[in-house]
Design a protein around this motif. Structure first.
Motif, PDB file in Angstrom:
ATOM      1  N   GLN A   1     -26.577 124.470 -12.770  1.00 48.11           N
ATOM      2  CA  GLN A   1     -26.591 124.458 -11.319  1.00 48.11           C
ATOM      3  C   GLN A   1     -27.285 125.724 -10.784  1.00 48.11           C
ATOM      4  N   SER A   2     -27.971 125.581  -9.679  1.00 49.87           N
ATOM      5  CA  SER A   2     -28.634 126.715  -9.033  1.00 49.87           C
ATOM      6  C   SER A   2     -28.244 126.746  -7.559  1.00 49.87           C
TER       7      SER A   2
ATOM      8  N   GLN B   1     -29.516 128.436  -3.618  1.00 51.37           N
ATOM      9  CA  GLN B   1     -30.471 129.172  -2.793  1.00 51.37           C
ATOM     10  C   GLN B   1     -30.082 129.160  -1.314  1.00 51.37           C
TER      11      GLN B   1
ATOM     12  N   SER C   1     -31.730 135.672 -11.278  1.00 49.96           N
ATOM     13  CA  SER C   1     -32.816 135.034 -10.540  1.00 49.96           C
ATOM     14  C   SER C   1     -33.564 134.059 -11.446  1.00 49.96           C
ATOM     15  N   GLU C   2     -34.082 133.001 -10.854  1.00 51.55           N
ATOM     16  CA  GLU C   2     -34.844 132.018 -11.622  1.00 51.55           C
ATOM     17  C   GLU C   2     -36.059 132.654 -12.283  1.00 51.55           C
TER      18      GLU C   2
ATOM     19  N   LYS D   1     -33.877 131.564  -5.365  1.00 52.22           N
ATOM     20  CA  LYS D   1     -32.969 130.741  -6.160  1.00 52.22           C
ATOM     21  C   LYS D   1     -32.376 131.531  -7.333  1.00 52.22           C
TER      22      LYS D   1
ATOM     23  N   PHE E   1     -29.209 131.369 -10.681  1.00 45.74           N
ATOM     24  CA  PHE E   1     -28.365 130.565 -11.553  1.00 45.74           C
ATOM     25  C   PHE E   1     -27.187 131.406 -12.016  1.00 45.74           C
TER      26      PHE E   1
END
Length: 431
Positions: free
Chosen positions: A296-297, A299, A321-322, A400, A402
């Motif tokens: 799941q992420s 933003q 961070s992504e 975004k 995680f």
């Protein structure tokens, strides 16, 4: 203070020779206790045969006898020095400097009062904002949790009253200090005005001025932190049967797992193992550090989840961070795209800043709660057993992120301990 000029004039008159009408020079005293300058009385008696008389009281003396009065001579010298131009100029300069110093101090105190009032407005505004937030959190549960909301708002009111009280007490003390300074200014101005008709011999008596402490600081974060966390979840840990929904249900993303991490079939348990797993190469996988991300992420919005770390002597967890580099060794810090909490050596807890921020905990952590307020860029960590705040980052992510986890490489003397993602608290809290 008003009697000072007449007293000074009377003293000069007392030290003035009745013959020359000037301050005594070599003052001598006759038997009748009258004083004259030695040269003046000598000239007055010059050529007189037989008995002589006092020029003032006309008392008659059989011979020309007088006695030097050293005390009067000393007083005359002091008065003569006090009436010199240099002395007067110095005294007037001291008067001006003292007056200016007190005026500047008054200005500083008035500025401090203005800052106090501004801080009071900030406190009131923060309290208003927090109250609105608290009510928003409780709106969905208002009927069943009305008592809890009322209790928390009362606590907020008391804390506001305490903070306002600190500033109010300082404000009142400043008002008193300013009034004292104004009294001294009036005294000095009166003395300054009086120098036009008289010679100033000393500064007037001033009231001692109270030394004021610096205005007490208002820590907005300390004041706000109890009311900006996951309030519904904190309350649910007290009355969780009435709460819906629970924390975010997370699962591990196997494609991000370092080859030495084994993930359970339901993707809720991750543990470091000695045997490297077969894996496919992809840009998502961590290759240098024993890390793994959730599937799941986030933003936007606010999110909370819990992790069970058990008795593991070391781990890292938080969010990443992504865009972090997953193929290199990077220090965990917000500057590198990580917001984390860490454990080393079984009892050394730190927040992932550079340098590390050591945390003093009352007991070992078994479950850790992670709270993300993306819109306000806040990342907070809680002891999930009692919901006490461990640490907050105020420079949270902009893009975004995680959920991030690392079981770390286990020592040969310790059996690897898994990191579990929790859907629900295992037990209900009482009270």
């Amino acid at each position: 203070m008003a009697a000072a000029p007449s007293t000074k004039g009377s003293l000069r008159e007392d030290l003035t020779c009745a013959i020359c009408c000037d301050l005594f020079r070599e003052p001598v005293m006759l038997s009748c206790m009258h004083h004259f300058c030695r040269p003046c009385i000598s000239r007055y008696w010059r050529g007189t045969q037989g008995p002589v008389t006092c020029p003032q009281c006309r008392k008659e003396f059989s011979s020309k006898q007088f006695q030097t009065n050293y005390l009067v001579a000393a007083m005359v010298e002091k008065v003569r020095a006090a009436t010199s131009d240099t002395y007067v100029r110095n005294l007037e300069k001291q008067l001006r400097d003292t007056l200016e110093s007190i005026r500047l101090r008054k200005e500083d105190y008035i500025n401090s009062i203005r800052r106090d009032k501004e801080k009071m407005n900030i406190i009131k505004k923060v309290r208003t904002d927090l109250q609105a937030r608290v009510k928003g959190e409780f709106r969905a549960l208002y009927q069943t949790l009305h008592d809890e909301e009322t209790c928390m708002l009362e606590q907020l009111r008391r804390e506001e009253e305490e903070e306002l009280g600190k500033v109010q007490r300082h404000l009142e003390a400043m008002d008193v200090a300013v009034k004292e300074l104004e009294d001294n200014i009036r005294v000095l101005q009166q003395a300054s005005a009086g120098t036009e008709n008289m010679v100033l011999t000393e500064l007037p008596q001033l009231r001692p001025c109270v030394q004021m402490d610096v205005t007490p600081e208002f820590d907005i974060n300390a004041f706000s932190k109890k009311y900006t966390g996951p309030l519904q979840y904190i309350t649910w840990r007290k009355m969780f049967k009435s709460l819906s929904p629970g924390p975010c249900p997370l699962t591990y993303d196997v494609d991000t797992a370092h080859p030495s991490i084994h993930v359970s079939r339901d993707k809720t348990v991750a543990v470091e193992c000695n045997v490297m797993n077969h894996h496919t190469n992809n840009n998502k996988r961590f290759l240098q550090c024993v890390n793994i991300l959730a599937s799941q992420s986030f933003q936007s919005g606010r999110h909370y989840w819990e992790v069970e770390v058990g008795s593991s002597p070391k781990w890292d967890l938080g969010m990443a961070s992504e865009a972090v580099d997953r193929h290199a060794r990077i220090k965990l810090s917000p500057e590198s795209g990580y917001w984390t909490l860490r454990l080393r050596n079984g009892n050394e807890y730190s927040a992932g800043t550079q340098p590390w921020t050591r945390l003093q905990l009352r007991s070992s952590l078994q479950r850790v709660g992670v709270y993300l307020d993306f819109d306000e860029r806040k990342v907070s960590f809680y002891n999930a057993d009692d919901m006490s705040l461990l640490y907050s980052f105020v420079n949270g992510p902009r893009e975004k992120v995680f959920p991030f986890f690392s079981p770390c490489i286990s020592d040969s003397s310790h059996k690897p301990t898994p990191i579990k993602l929790l859907y629900y608290p295992p037990v209900a809290l009482s009270g």
